[in-house]
Design an enzyme around this catalytic site. Structure first.
Site: not given
Length: 361
Positions: A27, A142, A167, A189
């Site tokens: 990431d 994304k 996302t 997340f």
């Protein structure tokens, strides 16, 4: 669990063990970190690109993006937008030289509630990748996991063969809608879910197995595997290695360089906590969500509502900062060009004046 020095030398690092059970994704937009940890895939977002673009090592990419935006012309706003898209693609193309898999490139978060706008921007990014010799099979686009973003993902996958990474995913409703849309991958997340519970509840610390973010991803993984959805689950936004190790066995995990470094130095036994076999045996019921049901179920999750809107605002703010930086670069380029023109005019006039004086004398 303590490990003797001799056994530690023989035992693989936690990172190496994790790679046996889960696809590890970096990431980051930092090429050096990618070279060091050798992930299969990599993810980027406006915040990561903004940070990387301010490093002297990547100034050439910024210069190339600005020159591209200037070359296409148009209004200042159009030049900045084109330069921004080009910068994302240039970073992605460089990352792909360092990994065998795919890179995720994000559509502007300010389009999060504009289905057609997201589709058009995604196709534009794919075209830009094609211009530098990168096929769409190596790209994940994304999109924010709003209802509009999920439906944009459905269209991009089904009609254009463009793979999507959904996302800013915080609720089970978002995960169900993404699976039904047939997108390639979702990014729940973990860390931001934990942040909300710590900030809004009395409990400030959690064991990894009780971490709200870990439990959310575990439920989504089990649901997908139980009902045969092909969408990949990629845990994201980790706050500590405990969260990562608690999700060993998840399809993918995207991890920051800091936590990759910590895992590479840890020598503890890792065993998968998630598996298809256990998922298929779990007690979950299949549900269907149309737009009205999605909005209601997502709205019932206060954490998810707040974190989705906060995440969109944060990514949008960093996109604005990046555009401001590019605007300065474009203005500098214009000033430099104007200076060269002025210098040329001065030289021409100087030559003419010298010739006139010579003729006069």
């Amino acid at each position: 669990m303590s490990v003797s020095p001799v056994k530690r030398q023989k035992m693989e690092s936690a990172l190496d063990q994790l790679k046996h059970h889960t696809t590890v994704v970096a990431d980051t937009g930092d090429f050096n970190a990618i070279d060091e940890y050798k992930p299969l895939d990599a993810t980027t977002n406006p915040s990561l690109i903004l940070a990387a673009a301010q490093m002297p090592a990547y100034q050439k990419l910024v210069d190339d993006a600005v020159a591209y935006g200037k070359k296409l012309g148009g209004s200042e706003e159009e030049q900045i937008k084109n330069a921004s898209d080009k910068l994302f693609v240039l970073f992605g193309a460089e990352i792909l030289k360092r990994i065998p898999g795919r890179v995720s490139t994000e559509v502007d978060a300010r389009l999060s509630f504009d289905k057609e706008g997201m589709i058009q921007r995604a196709r534009r990014l794919i075209d830009l990748y094609k211009e530098v010799g990168v096929g769409k099979d190596r790209i994940l686009i994304k999109l924010s996991s709003t209802w509009e973003g999920i439906q944009a993902g459905r269209v991009l996958e089904a009609e254009y063969g463009i793979h999507c990474n959904m996302t800013l995913l915080f609720s089970f409703a978002q995960a169900v809608a993404c699976a039904e849309a047939g997108v390639t991958l979702i990014s729940p997340f973990v860390g931001r879910i934990l942040d909300w519970y710590v900030a809004n509840g009395d409990k400030k610390t959690y064991e990894p197995s009780e971490d709200p973010g870990v439990k959310s991803v575990t439920k989504i993984y089990n649901y997908y595997k139980k009902f045969g959805y092909k969408t990949i689950v990629m845990g994201a936004s980790f706050r500590n290695t405990g969260q990562i190790k608690a999700l060993t066995g998840c399809d993918y995990l995207t991890i920051s360089p800091k936590l990759l470094a910590e895992l590479s130095k840890e020598h503890v036994k890792l065993t998968p906590t998630l598996s298809v076999k256990e998922a298929q045996a779990c007690d979950l019921e299949k549900i269907h969500l149309d737009e009205k049901a999605f909005r209601w179920h997502h709205n019932e999750d206060q954490m998810a509502v707040e974190k989705l809107s906060d995440g969109i605002r944060r990514f949008a703010a960093d996109a604005v900062k990046l555009e401001r930086m590019l605007k300065v670069e474009i203005m500098f380029l214009l000033c430099a060009a104007a200076s060269l023109v002025w210098l040329g005019i001065k030289l021409v006039w100087s030559g003419l004046y010298t010739g006139y004086v010579e003729q006069a004398t």
